[in-house]
Motif scaffolding. Structure first.
Motif, mmCIF file in Angstrom:
data_model
loop_
_atom_site.group_PDB
_atom_site.id
_atom_site.type_symbol
_atom_site.label_atom_id
_atom_site.label_comp_id
_atom_site.label_asym_id
_atom_site.label_seq_id
_atom_site.Cartn_x
_atom_site.Cartn_y
_atom_site.Cartn_z
ATOM 1 N N ASP A 45 41.312 -33.283 126.352
ATOM 2 C CA ASP A 45 40.024 -34.169 126.305
ATOM 3 C C ASP A 45 40.388 -35.390 127.057
ATOM 4 O OD1 ASP A 45 38.010 -35.702 124.974
ATOM 5 O OD2 ASP A 45 37.398 -33.665 124.177
ATOM 6 N N GLN A 46 39.280 -35.866 127.769
ATOM 7 C CA GLN A 46 39.676 -37.342 128.456
ATOM 8 C C GLN A 46 38.941 -38.395 127.424
ATOM 9 O OE1 GLN A 46 36.919 -38.528 131.484
ATOM 10 N NE2 GLN A 46 35.620 -36.609 131.325
ATOM 11 N N GLU B 273 34.067 -26.648 124.188
ATOM 12 C CA GLU B 273 34.015 -27.870 123.415
ATOM 13 C C GLU B 273 34.661 -29.103 123.703
ATOM 14 O OE1 GLU B 273 33.321 -27.263 119.104
ATOM 15 O OE2 GLU B 273 32.043 -25.591 119.242
ATOM 16 N N VAL B 274 33.943 -30.232 124.065
ATOM 17 C CA VAL B 274 34.693 -31.514 124.359
ATOM 18 C C VAL B 274 34.128 -32.512 123.649
ATOM 19 C CG1 VAL B 274 35.695 -30.675 126.626
ATOM 20 C CG2 VAL B 274 33.251 -31.938 126.366
ATOM 21 N N SER B 275 34.965 -33.476 123.434
ATOM 22 C CA SER B 275 34.473 -34.847 122.703
ATOM 23 C C SER B 275 33.295 -35.609 123.416
ATOM 24 C CB SER B 275 35.538 -35.694 122.637
ATOM 25 O OG SER B 275 35.732 -36.395 123.607
ATOM 26 N N GLY B 276 32.936 -35.213 124.507
ATOM 27 C CA GLY B 276 31.971 -36.066 125.403
ATOM 28 C C GLY B 276 32.146 -37.585 125.645
ATOM 29 N N GLN B 277 33.522 -37.872 125.101
ATOM 30 C CA GLN B 277 33.962 -39.273 125.573
ATOM 31 C C GLN B 277 34.802 -39.403 126.559
ATOM 32 O OE1 GLN B 277 35.511 -40.396 121.607
ATOM 33 N NE2 GLN B 277 33.580 -40.306 120.669
ATOM 34 N N THR B 278 34.944 -40.759 127.297
ATOM 35 C CA THR B 278 35.577 -40.802 128.524
ATOM 36 C C THR B 278 36.540 -42.039 128.183
ATOM 37 O OG1 THR B 278 33.945 -42.231 129.481
ATOM 38 C CG2 THR B 278 34.227 -39.842 129.982
ATOM 39 N N GLY B 279 37.447 -42.381 129.090
ATOM 40 C CA GLY B 279 38.192 -43.809 129.007
ATOM 41 C C GLY B 279 39.420 -43.766 128.234
ATOM 42 N N LEU C 244 48.802 -32.176 138.101
ATOM 43 C CA LEU C 244 48.073 -32.767 137.022
ATOM 44 C C LEU C 244 46.699 -33.251 137.769
ATOM 45 C CD1 LEU C 244 47.425 -34.114 134.332
ATOM 46 C CD2 LEU C 244 48.542 -36.310 135.279
ATOM 47 N N THR C 245 45.349 -32.517 137.196
ATOM 48 C CA THR C 245 44.178 -32.755 137.898
ATOM 49 C C THR C 245 43.350 -33.676 136.832
ATOM 50 O OG1 THR C 245 44.265 -30.866 138.768
ATOM 51 C CG2 THR C 245 42.103 -31.852 138.689
ATOM 52 N N PHE C 246 42.914 -34.977 137.585
ATOM 53 C CA PHE C 246 41.927 -35.797 136.613
ATOM 54 C C PHE C 246 40.763 -35.281 136.487
ATOM 55 C CE2 PHE C 246 45.664 -37.979 137.853
ATOM 56 C CZ PHE C 246 46.009 -39.146 137.012
ATOM 57 N N PRO C 247 40.039 -35.658 135.384
ATOM 58 C CA PRO C 247 38.608 -35.441 135.248
ATOM 59 C C PRO C 247 37.703 -35.969 136.479
ATOM 60 C CG PRO C 247 39.423 -36.253 133.358
ATOM 61 C CD PRO C 247 40.466 -36.608 134.107
ATOM 62 N N TYR C 248 36.650 -35.363 136.628
ATOM 63 C CA TYR C 248 35.858 -35.801 137.679
ATOM 64 C C TYR C 248 35.273 -37.038 137.345
ATOM 65 C CZ TYR C 248 32.678 -35.612 141.943
ATOM 66 O OH TYR C 248 31.759 -36.111 142.955
ATOM 67 N N PRO C 249 35.088 -38.321 138.142
ATOM 68 C CA PRO C 249 34.585 -39.561 137.634
ATOM 69 C C PRO C 249 33.133 -39.225 137.083
ATOM 70 C CG PRO C 249 35.430 -39.743 139.645
ATOM 71 C CD PRO C 249 35.670 -38.309 139.502
ATOM 72 N N ASP C 250 32.776 -40.131 135.926
ATOM 73 C CA ASP C 250 31.459 -40.060 135.442
ATOM 74 C C ASP C 250 31.044 -38.555 134.738
ATOM 75 O OD1 ASP C 250 31.344 -42.723 136.060
ATOM 76 O OD2 ASP C 250 30.583 -42.250 137.907
ATOM 77 N N ASP C 251 31.869 -37.521 134.589
ATOM 78 C CA ASP C 251 31.508 -36.280 133.916
ATOM 79 C C ASP C 251 32.308 -36.260 132.825
ATOM 80 O OD1 ASP C 251 30.904 -33.944 133.527
ATOM 81 O OD2 ASP C 251 31.780 -32.808 135.270
ATOM 82 N N ALA C 252 31.393 -36.544 131.686
ATOM 83 C CA ALA C 252 32.067 -36.615 130.416
ATOM 84 C C ALA C 252 32.432 -34.969 129.986
ATOM 85 C CB ALA C 252 31.211 -37.196 129.349
ATOM 86 N N THR C 253 32.056 -33.884 130.588
ATOM 87 C CA THR C 253 32.313 -32.758 130.202
ATOM 88 C C THR C 253 33.678 -32.218 130.794
ATOM 89 O OG1 THR C 253 31.055 -31.732 131.972
ATOM 90 C CG2 THR C 253 29.823 -31.981 129.941
ATOM 91 N N ASP C 254 34.324 -32.949 131.689
ATOM 92 C CA ASP C 254 35.466 -32.502 132.582
ATOM 93 C C ASP C 254 36.653 -32.917 131.805
ATOM 94 O OD1 ASP C 254 36.964 -31.296 134.496
ATOM 95 O OD2 ASP C 254 36.602 -32.674 135.994
ATOM 96 N N VAL C 255 37.748 -32.395 131.810
ATOM 97 C CA VAL C 255 38.930 -32.683 131.314
ATOM 98 C C VAL C 255 40.065 -32.975 131.909
ATOM 99 C CG1 VAL C 255 38.260 -31.047 129.021
ATOM 100 C CG2 VAL C 255 39.412 -30.101 131.260
ATOM 101 N N PHE D 233 46.732 -46.388 142.980
ATOM 102 C CA PHE D 233 45.535 -45.489 143.637
ATOM 103 C C PHE D 233 44.504 -45.246 142.557
ATOM 104 C CE2 PHE D 233 49.451 -44.490 146.074
ATOM 105 C CZ PHE D 233 49.161 -44.920 147.251
ATOM 106 N N PRO D 234 43.738 -46.299 142.118
ATOM 107 C CA PRO D 234 42.613 -46.167 141.213
ATOM 108 C C PRO D 234 41.774 -44.781 141.180
ATOM 109 C CG PRO D 234 42.846 -48.276 141.969
ATOM 110 C CD PRO D 234 43.444 -47.701 143.000
ATOM 111 N N GLY D 235 41.544 -44.242 142.596
ATOM 112 C CA GLY D 235 40.746 -43.030 142.752
ATOM 113 C C GLY D 235 41.557 -41.739 142.708
#
Length: 735
Positions: free
Chosen positions: A256-257, A206-212, A232-243, A58-60
């Protein structure tokens, strides 16, 4: 006071608490069922591995939750539509729908709020508070009835409903106490009535601002086993500030994501752990076995509600309605009643009517309600006390002696004690005598000397009333008319005569079982249900005094059987011995639960002489489980009064009777049952060490001899008949 609070609270809240208990018991099954049905993660599997497997399918995926039962549920969005499924942790595949169980939801809403939202929650909280109070008062009452905390599991006496009520309470009250206390805690938490010392979880600034970052490269997820995962809650897609947010059994962490670094961690506070433990104890979530145990205990509440209503109804039936019964705080005369079968209430009613007609204010109550501090205007206390069994307190006098003896200071109110009993029994008015002696020892002033009423004699009662009237300065005439109990006509169907040759005419009389309405068979009232050892009350013609005979049969035998010996000048025995098949007599049934065999498989030692063999023969006849039974039977001559001789042979042949030891008194070497017991001393002692129960039935002299013989037999083993009596392993029915 404690008994009254317990009784009325139980009656008022019984139906409501039954709904609460039954719904709670049903809910307790779901955690166990979920635990058994949900695929479980291995102890070595990490959260990172689980999340990777689910994300591959389930990729999403947005969130993964693990319930206390171990069930794992994933939530995702796919093409703008939400989805959810129960996950197999080994594959990451969905194996079942995550939709809530509708039956579970319905039961939960019923149990929590009666479908009434917040108002319903408050109602259910009141029910939980009632259950808590009933549990606490029930624990205290059980301890009082059994004789203290150390005798919590002691054998019980009394009517079946009363024994069942206490037996169920002993098994379930701790669970009900726990369930009600935790329910109140959870309600208070729901309405924010509890202090909250939990520390708010600070979101990392403060977060790294990176994803992936790959899930396998998240150290916290890799080091956390699935068995500790909560969410376990995943970061919101395309939001580099989420964790990533990870919640476990020990706390909450933020990852940090982009870098996989742990940004913040907050341990569960002590308050949060306490709240979670209480939630687990109440719901069984995370402790399925405990939940099932508490659910089973909850099922005891409907049983206690039913037996409680039966006890209350029986008490109401036995107690007369008294007009102008003054409150205890305003009455000049306090009349306290101790009775087992209810007959003493009739005498109390007669006394109440006479004193009220003389212009005196009277308060009549059971002895169990004894409370001297409430008797502000009392000028005298009159105690009318019957005796139960071998000198024990009757049902309505429980706790009286303890309160009397534990008074801090003697009362200045004069007191009189009147005992009710039957002189044919060895413990004639034994309990009333103990009350009189205890009152004197505690410093109570004696109004008139202790006196007794023999076999409900109106003449004895009237004589005592004259003495009471003189002490009160008035003419008191107590004309008591005993209420004849409801009786049925029994028809004699057969008789077997014995004893003529030894000048002791005796007969085994068998009566047809009367037709019993279905509702009486269902409830066990009257002749609907009875057992050997119960008493048949016979009303002889020309007398208001009932004579009682021990039953030698049970309702399953399909007949009513007694053994009768003709006594010189005996009115009732003479009438019974004159019956022929087809003749009738009026009689009623009275329970005698203290003289029934217990349900264990331990050996029974039965000792009887003469007509005392009747109930013992009934016990053997009903021994279909082939329990070891050793019978010691005293008779005069085997050719004349060997009662049940043919049956004993048959019962030995089919295993219902293990051994018969006759003791014959009219021979060249006379022998009595106590002699036989001494001869068999080593075997008797061995059986008793194995847990055997001794049951004695017959005359007072025989019973005293048996007790003395057993004292000698048991002395080398460090036991006594008194010790066996305390354990409920030595019981007598003597006359």
């Amino acid at each position: 006071m404690l008994r009254s609070v317990h009784r009325w609270l139980g009656l008022l809240a019984g139906l409501f608490l039954t709904v609460l208990a039954l719904s709670g018991a049903a809910l307790s099954v779901f955690p166990a069922a979920e635990r058994l049905s949900a695929p479980q993660a291995g102890t070595e599997q990490s959260v990172a591995d689980l999340a990777g497997r689910i994300q591959a399918v389930f990729p999403g995926v947005e969130q993964i939750r693990r319930a206390p039962s171990g069930r794992i549920t994933a939530y995702w969005f796919e093409e703008g539509r939400p989805g959810a499924a129960v996950i197999d942790p080994a594959t990451g595949q969905g194996v079942a729908s995550a939709d809530p169980n509708q039956t579970l939801r319905w039961l939960t809403n019923l149990h929590r709020s009666l479908f009434l939202d917040d108002a319903g929650r408050l109602i259910m909280a009141a029910g939980a508070a009632s259950m808590l109070l009933l549990s606490v008062s029930g624990i205290l009452l059980v301890a009082r009835r059994t004789g203290g905390w150390r005798r919590w599991l002691a054998p019980l006496r009394g009517p079946l409903a009363g024994r069942l009520h206490v037996e169920i309470a002993r098994l379930t009250v701790i669970g009900l106490l726990l369930s009600s206390a935790t329910a109140l805690w959870m309600t208070a938490s729901t309405f924010d009535l509890l202090p909250d010392d939990s520390t708010p979880h600070a979101f990392p600034a403060e977060v790294s601002g990176q994803t992936g970052v790959a899930l396998a490269n998240l150290p916290l997820l890799g080091d956390t086993p699935v068995t500790e995962l909560r969410e376990l809650t995943f970061p919101y897609p395309d939001d580099a500030t989420d964790v990533f947010t990870l919640k476990t059994d020990s706390g909450t962490g933020y990852v940090d994501q982009g870098s996989g670094a742990l940004l913040a961690w907050a341990d569960l506070s002590g308050w949060e752990r306490l709240s979670e433990t209480i939630y687990m104890l109440h719901t069984g979530q995370g402790a399925a076995v405990l939940g099932l145990v508490l659910g089973l205990m909850a099922l005891g509440l409907p049983g206690m509600a039913l037996t409680g209503v039966i006890l209350w109804a029986a008490a109401k039936r036995g107690r007369p309605r008294l007009h102008q019964n003054a409150p205890a705080s305003r009455a000049e005369t306090i009349v306290l009643v101790g009775t087992e079968g209810g007959t003493t209430w009739g005498f109390a009613a007669t006394l109440h009517v006479a004193l009220t007609a003389a212009g005196r204010s009277v308060h009549v109550a059971p002895m169990s309600a004894f409370a001297p501090r409430r008797y502000a205007k009392a000028k005298r206390v009159l105690v009318l006390a019957a005796t139960y069994g071998d000198g024990a307190a009757p049902a309505s006098a429980k706790g009286f002696l303890d309160r009397l003896e534990n008074q801090s200071a003697p009362s200045e109110i004069p007191l009189a004690v009147l005992g009710f009993g039957d002189r044919n029994f060895p413990a004639f008015c034994g309990y009333a005598k103990r009350v009189a002696e205890a009152a004197e020892a505690s410093g109570w002033v004696q109004l008139i000397p202790y006196d007794t009423v023999d076999r409900q004699s109106p003449q004895d009662f009237a004589r005592w009333g004259e003495a009471l009237g003189q002490a009160m300065g008035l003419k008191l005439e107590l004309a008591h008319c005993p209420v004849r109990p409801a009786s049925l006509a029994l028809t004699l169907i057969s008789r077997r005569d014995y004893g003529a040759e030894v000048q002791a005419p005796t007969a085994i009389l068998r009566f047809a079982l009367p037709r019993v309405p279905f509702w009486r068979r269902l409830t066990g009232r009257g002749f609907g249900r009875f057992a050997p050892g119960d008493l048949l009350g016979v009303l002889p013609e020309g007398s208001d005094v009932t004579r009682f005979y021990s039953l030698a049969s049970g309702h399953r035998d399909g007949f009513i059987e007694i053994v009768v010996k003709k006594h010189p000048g005996g009115l009732c025995s003479g009438q019974l011995m004159g019956l022929k098949p087809g003749d009738g007599v009026r009689a009623f049934l009275r329970r005698n639960p203290d003289f029934h065999p217990d349900r264990s498989a331990a050996p029974l030692i039965l000792v009887g002489a003469g007509t005392g063999v009747g109930p013992l023969a009934g016990f053997i006849r009903g021994n279909m489980g082939r329990r070891p039974v050793h019978m010691f039977f005293g008779l005069r001559h085997p050719d004349s009064d060997f009662l049940y001789d043919a049956e004993f042979t048959d019962w030995q042949r089919d295993g219902r009777l293990t051994r018969l030891v006759p003791a014959i008194s009219r021979t060249q070497q006379p022998s009595y049952v106590q002699d036989a017991l001494r001869r068999e001393g080593p075997e008797i002692a061995r059986l008793i060490r194995q847990g055997a129960r001794v049951m004695v039935c017959g005359g007072r002299g025989m019973a005293a001899g048996v007790a003395a013989a057993l004292a000698d037999v048991l002395k080398p083993a460090g036991l006594t008949p008194a010790m066996l009596k305390m354990e409920g392993r030595y019981v007598e029915d003597v006359y």
